[in-house]
Design a protein around this motif. Structure first.
Motif, PDB file in Angstrom:
ATOM      1  N   ILE A 139       0.885  -1.165   0.000  1.00  0.00           N
ATOM      2  CA  ILE A 139       0.000   0.000   0.000  1.00  0.00           C
ATOM      3  C   ILE A 139       0.924   1.216   0.000  1.00  0.00           C
ATOM      4  CG2 ILE A 139      -1.752   1.315   1.238  1.00  0.00           C
ATOM      5  CD1 ILE A 139      -2.651  -1.310   2.537  1.00  0.00           C
ATOM      6  N   ASP A 140       0.831   2.046  -1.032  1.00  0.00           N
ATOM      7  CA  ASP A 140       1.755   3.178  -1.118  1.00  0.00           C
ATOM      8  C   ASP A 140       1.009   4.481  -1.333  1.00  0.00           C
ATOM      9  OD1 ASP A 140       2.319   3.968  -4.340  1.00  0.00           O
ATOM     10  OD2 ASP A 140       1.367   2.039  -3.948  1.00  0.00           O
ATOM     11  N   ALA A 141       1.661   5.559  -0.930  1.00  0.00           N
ATOM     12  CA  ALA A 141       1.065   6.886  -1.069  1.00  0.00           C
ATOM     13  C   ALA A 141       1.197   7.426  -2.475  1.00  0.00           C
ATOM     14  CB  ALA A 141       1.722   7.847  -0.081  1.00  0.00           C
ATOM     15  N   GLY A 142       2.036   6.783  -3.306  1.00  0.00           N
ATOM     16  CA  GLY A 142       2.265   7.307  -4.639  1.00  0.00           C
ATOM     17  C   GLY A 142       2.808   8.718  -4.558  1.00  0.00           C
ATOM     18  N   ASP A 143       2.272   9.613  -5.376  1.00  0.00           N
ATOM     19  CA  ASP A 143       2.730  11.002  -5.341  1.00  0.00           C
ATOM     20  C   ASP A 143       1.786  11.894  -4.553  1.00  0.00           C
ATOM     21  OD1 ASP A 143       0.563  11.051  -7.004  1.00  0.00           O
ATOM     22  OD2 ASP A 143       1.610  11.899  -8.734  1.00  0.00           O
ATOM     23  N   ALA A 144       0.876  11.287  -3.773  1.00  0.00           N
ATOM     24  CA  ALA A 144      -0.137  12.068  -3.058  1.00  0.00           C
ATOM     25  C   ALA A 144       0.461  12.985  -2.001  1.00  0.00           C
ATOM     26  CB  ALA A 144      -1.155  11.128  -2.409  1.00  0.00           C
ATOM     27  N   LEU A 145       1.624  12.628  -1.466  1.00  0.00           N
ATOM     28  CA  LEU A 145       2.245  13.440  -0.421  1.00  0.00           C
ATOM     29  C   LEU A 145       3.360  14.333  -0.954  1.00  0.00           C
ATOM     30  CD1 LEU A 145       2.491  10.752   2.420  1.00  0.00           C
ATOM     31  CD2 LEU A 145       0.726  12.488   2.111  1.00  0.00           C
ATOM     32  N   VAL A 146       3.746  14.141  -2.210  1.00  0.00           N
ATOM     33  CA  VAL A 146       4.869  14.909  -2.767  1.00  0.00           C
ATOM     34  C   VAL A 146       4.562  16.396  -2.765  1.00  0.00           C
ATOM     35  CG1 VAL A 146       6.249  15.316  -4.845  1.00  0.00           C
ATOM     36  CG2 VAL A 146       5.693  12.981  -4.153  1.00  0.00           C
ATOM     37  N   SER A 147       3.300  16.760  -3.028  1.00  0.00           N
ATOM     38  CA  SER A 147       2.935  18.176  -3.092  1.00  0.00           C
ATOM     39  C   SER A 147       3.082  18.882  -1.749  1.00  0.00           C
ATOM     40  CB  SER A 147       1.493  18.326  -3.583  1.00  0.00           C
ATOM     41  OG  SER A 147       0.591  17.720  -2.672  1.00  0.00           O
ATOM     42  N   LEU A 148       3.176  18.114  -0.666  1.00  0.00           N
ATOM     43  CA  LEU A 148       3.367  18.714   0.650  1.00  0.00           C
ATOM     44  C   LEU A 148       4.799  19.188   0.857  1.00  0.00           C
ATOM     45  CD1 LEU A 148       1.393  16.178   2.894  1.00  0.00           C
ATOM     46  CD2 LEU A 148       0.581  18.328   1.904  1.00  0.00           C
ATOM     47  N   GLY A 149       5.719  18.703   0.026  1.00  0.00           N
ATOM     48  CA  GLY A 149       7.113  19.110   0.140  1.00  0.00           C
ATOM     49  C   GLY A 149       7.879  18.289   1.155  1.00  0.00           C
ATOM     50  N   GLN A 150       9.191  18.404   1.091  1.00  0.00           N
ATOM     51  CA  GLN A 150      10.074  17.614   1.958  1.00  0.00           C
ATOM     52  C   GLN A 150      10.112  18.156   3.386  1.00  0.00           C
ATOM     53  OE1 GLN A 150      11.211  14.906   0.700  1.00  0.00           O
ATOM     54  NE2 GLN A 150      12.700  14.164   2.182  1.00  0.00           N
ATOM     55  N   VAL A 151      10.087  19.501   3.528  1.00  0.00           N
ATOM     56  CA  VAL A 151      10.197  20.104   4.855  1.00  0.00           C
ATOM     57  C   VAL A 151       8.971  19.799   5.709  1.00  0.00           C
ATOM     58  CG1 VAL A 151      10.500  22.285   6.108  1.00  0.00           C
ATOM     59  CG2 VAL A 151      11.685  21.925   3.962  1.00  0.00           C
TER      60      VAL A 151
END
Length: 384
Positions: A326-338
């Protein structure tokens, strides 16, 4: 358990396999102690028992909270073992503590309480978004004044300078949330928590009887923010650098053939990073994803070896392993690394909800395969 323990030998096999392409020696031809005669692999009923491997990701670990929340609510799978690194280690010990204390509902409640307490303590964090940041960037702090200020501060000062007394509120939170003595004695759930030995960079896998607040803190000790954690005269940093999360221990020492990987960072990112912030973020994700890639390749190699030769008992376990994800894919990428350092309640709830939604989809499409076949394709590994 020292790093030379047999539990860690597959890491050396991984290095040999990936760097030279040579097959590892058969387990029965190494100096690895033989499996005790009375020890046998216990098989749970099909579609029932699973081992969970929980990836780290700071505040984005709330995604894993959402996954666990939905799995526990569904109740169709029984958690037999848990492995984790960093935030994955936190989720692992909290859910195990809850299951031991009162079952799935208790585990769900304790997870929610734990993440709520983490959010409450974020009031004192220096990387909390300002009102202006929130208006223009939401939870994404990449490229903001907060980001550059934090980056500059951690480059110029070490945690030994800005936090000389090693104050870590997470220790108090863990000690309040987890009965470590009971956790160590339990025979219901096996735990494997990863930390990185500072002097060698190798993984140290803490097993159930060794799990303490120190070992969990070691697994989550980012070197730019936290002091290294000393255990048995050795120092440890975040487990994400060496095993994120540990998979091989679940195969070698778990009793369930089905392993469900909970992955926070995307496995693939097609866009080419071109700005300074994008490049730094990609480098960070690649660094913390590399150990998982290495383990997946090792498992594939061991399964290939088992098919080609007279397989040892250990090699047969790799062949029998059924992987799910079960993966988040790119759903969390928009939140940024910080934002991984910003446990505001709204962000945590957002990640939690994504985790629940992704788990809903997985339960509908793939849960039926547990106990029968893998639902996750291994990355392609070339022939030796």
């Amino acid at each position: 358990m020292h790093i030379s323990d047999p539990l860690n030998r597959p890491w050396r096999w991984a290095q040999r396999l990936i760097s030279t392409g040579e097959s590892p020696p058969d387990a029965e031809q190494t100096d690895r102690p033989a499996i005790p005669p009375k020890r046998r692999r216990v098989r749970a009923k099909a579609g029932n028992a699973v081992s969970l491997a929980l990836q780290g990701g700071g505040a984005h670990g709330a995604f894993t909270w959402g996954v666990l929340d939905r799995l526990l609510e569904d109740g169709s799978l029984r958690i037999e073992a848990l492995s984790g690194a960093s935030a994955g280690a936190l989720n692992a010990v909290i859910v195990a503590n809850g299951l031991i204390n009162g079952g799935p509902e208790a585990a769900r409640e304790e997870l929610a309480q734990f993440w709520r307490r983490i959010s409450t303590q974020s009031i004192f964090m220096p990387y909390r978004a300002t009102f202006v940041d929130r208006i223009f960037n939401g939870w994404n702090l990449d490229g903001t004044g907060q980001h550059f200020g934090l980056d500059m501060a951690t480059r110029l000062m070490s945690p030994y300078q800005f936090n000389p007394f090693d104050h870590n509120p997470l220790r108090t939170l863990l000690e309040q949330s987890v009965d470590f003595e009971r956790l160590q004695r339990n025979r219901q759930i096996k735990l494997f928590i990863a930390a990185t030995e500072v002097s060698t960079g190798q993984a140290r896998i803490f097993r159930t009887a060794e799990i303490t607040a120190d070992s969990v803190l070691a697994s989550a000790a980012l070197p730019a923010i936290h002091h290294a954690v000393e255990i048995d005269d050795l120092h440890y940093w975040d487990g994400g650098y060496s095993a994120n999360p540990p998979l091989i221990p679940l195969i070698e020492h778990g009793s369930a053939d089905d392993i469900l990987l909970i992955q926070i960072d995307p496995a693939h990112e097609q866009n080419l990073p071109v700005t300074a912030t994008e490049i730094r973020n990609r480098m960070a994700r690649l660094t913390f994803s590399a150990p998982l890639t290495r383990e997946l390749e090792t498992i594939q190699w061991m399964a290939k070896l088992a098919r080609r030769t007279v397989a040892s008992p250990l090699a047969k376990r790799f062949l029998a392993a059924r992987l799910h994800r079960i993966d988040a894919g790119d759903a969390l990428v928009s939140l940024g690394q910080v934002s991984k350092l910003n446990p505001e309640w709204g962000l945590l709830q957002h990640a939690h909800d994504i985790g629940r939604d992704r788990t809903d989809a997985w339960l509908a499409d793939n849960a039926v395969h547990v106990g029968k076949r893998a639902s996750f394709e291994f990355p392609a590994v070339p022939d030796a």
